[in-house]
Write a protein that holds these residues in place. Structure first.
Motif, PDB file in Angstrom:
ATOM      1  N   THR A 173       0.915  -1.210   0.076  1.00 52.76           N
ATOM      2  CA  THR A 173       0.001  -0.073   0.248  1.00 52.76           C
ATOM      3  C   THR A 173       0.834   1.143   0.035  1.00 52.76           C
ATOM      4  O   THR A 173       1.897   0.993   0.226  1.00 52.76           O
ATOM      5  CB  THR A 173      -1.438   0.524   0.885  1.00 52.76           C
ATOM      6  N   LYS A 199      -2.398  -1.377  -3.952  1.00 54.30           N
ATOM      7  CA  LYS A 199      -2.681  -0.542  -3.315  1.00 54.30           C
ATOM      8  C   LYS A 199      -2.281   1.153  -2.830  1.00 54.30           C
ATOM      9  O   LYS A 199      -1.710   1.374  -2.302  1.00 54.30           O
ATOM     10  CB  LYS A 199      -4.000  -1.225  -2.578  1.00 54.30           C
ATOM     11  N   ASP A 219      -6.831   4.325  -5.902  1.00 47.86           N
ATOM     12  CA  ASP A 219      -8.045   3.067  -4.950  1.00 47.86           C
ATOM     13  C   ASP A 219      -8.768   3.682  -4.390  1.00 47.86           C
ATOM     14  O   ASP A 219      -9.934   2.850  -4.315  1.00 47.86           O
ATOM     15  CB  ASP A 219      -6.947   1.673  -4.772  1.00 47.86           C
ATOM     16  N   SER A 220      -8.143   4.314  -3.334  1.00 48.82           N
ATOM     17  CA  SER A 220      -9.196   4.711  -2.128  1.00 48.82           C
ATOM     18  C   SER A 220      -8.531   6.517  -2.407  1.00 48.82           C
ATOM     19  O   SER A 220      -7.459   7.202  -2.488  1.00 48.82           O
ATOM     20  CB  SER A 220      -8.631   4.365  -1.333  1.00 48.82           C
TER      21      SER A 220
END
Length: 327
Positions: A173, A199, A219-220
């Motif tokens: 991440t 991510k 992704d976010s």
């Protein structure tokens, strides 16, 4: 002061000493010990006089060593004192230790930026015992974390070399918290280019920047101002609920937590109905949501099946959640 220049001058001094020792052995017929001793007391201007050159050639070699070597020796000695007094030696050793630590990281989290938002991310990940490291461009800001056990790289996270040094190819991440959407977008695109499977969670300062960050591969996307505004409004409308959720996420000594579990094919929960899973009976936990291939299934029914690949959002006692993770 350049450590590279110091290294070159130090090598030149060692090379000069080696040449002088070899010349004294050949010309004066001294032993290796006596030749090293004579070269050392000459270049340091100590000159005890117990070993002296007896030939004209030996004296010329010694004179040349003194004239050329004293300056090098003085530079090396003074520079070494400055390096130690300014803490550069500590930084050099610390940099080697950080590189060694980063080299051992795997499936870790990379935090880009240690500003107001980044420092909160840093503290939360450290409190939760996560494996992570950070990248900060401002040396003064990174200095605040000098004594931390978390490795920190001083550099620009938008550069390939810095991300590769942070182990992005092995990371799971990346979180970028820069205050500018343009900077976050560039880091998102660069990180996805280096590791398409990573991510990426990014901060969005302006709402109009969210679509661009999505197209860039994020992704976010988290907007602190939007979340803060909603939370303030909910605190006025439903203060007890907000206080309860805040307690779960911010207090360490609270016995109840919300945890995420991903079910693999070998899990004892795989391919079982919720009523047969034993989540409540064995572990005292409540399944809040099943996230199946991006589709949330809130408040699952007892007859719902738990499948491999499902991500379970579970609420329960901290110790029981730990036991469940082990199982």
């Amino acid at each position: 002061m350049s450590l590279r220049n110091f290294f070159y001058v130090f090598l030149a001094l060692i090379g000069l000493m080696i040449l002088a020792v070899m010349a004294l052995i050949r010309i004066e017929g001294l032993s290796l010990t006596d030749a090293v001793w004579l070269a050392t007391i000459s270049i340091t201007t100590v000159g005890y006089g117990d070993v002296v050159p007896k030939t004209v050639s030996g004296r010329l070699v010694t004179m040349g060593l003194i004239l050329s070597g004293v300056g090098l020796y003085t530079y090396v000695l003074s520079t070494l004192m400055v390096i130690i007094s300014e803490g550069q030696l500590y930084d050099l050793l610390g940099e080697k230790r950080r590189k060694k630590m980063i080299g051992k990281l795997n499936n870790h989290i990379i935090v880009c930026g240690l500003g107001r938002v980044g420092s909160e991310v840093f503290d939360t990940l450290k409190r939760e015992g996560q494996t992570f490291m950070a990248i900060e461009k401002d040396p003064a800001r990174a200095e605040n974390y000098r004594n931390s056990t978390i490795p920190i790289i001083i550099g620009d996270a938008s550069q390939d070399a810095v991300l590769l040094q942070a182990g992005i190819l092995r990371a799971s991440t990346l979180i970028t918290t820069l205050p500018e959407d343009a900077g976050n977008l560039f880091i998102v695109m660069t990180s996805k280019d280096l590791n398409p499977n990573i991510k990426v969670i990014t901060r969005a300062t302006r709402n109009e920047g969210i679509p661009r960050l999505k197209r860039g591969g994020a992704d976010s996307i988290i907007s602190p101002s939007t979340l803060g505004g909603k939370r303030m409004a909910m605190a006025a409308i439903k203060p007890a609920s907000v206080a309860f959720v805040q307690t779960l996420f911010e207090q360490k000594n609270i016995n109840y937590q919300i945890e995420e579990l991903t079910i693999n094919s070998s899990s004892p929960l795989a391919n079982k109905h919720l009523k047969d899973s034993g989540l409540r009976e064995k572990f005292g936990c409540q399944l809040l949501l099943i996230n199946r291939t991006g589709t949330p299934i809130p408040n699952p029914n007892p007859d719902d099946m738990i499948l491999p690949g499902d991500e379970l959002i579970i609420f329960g006692p901290s110790d029981k959640l730990t036991d469940l993770e082990r199982a």
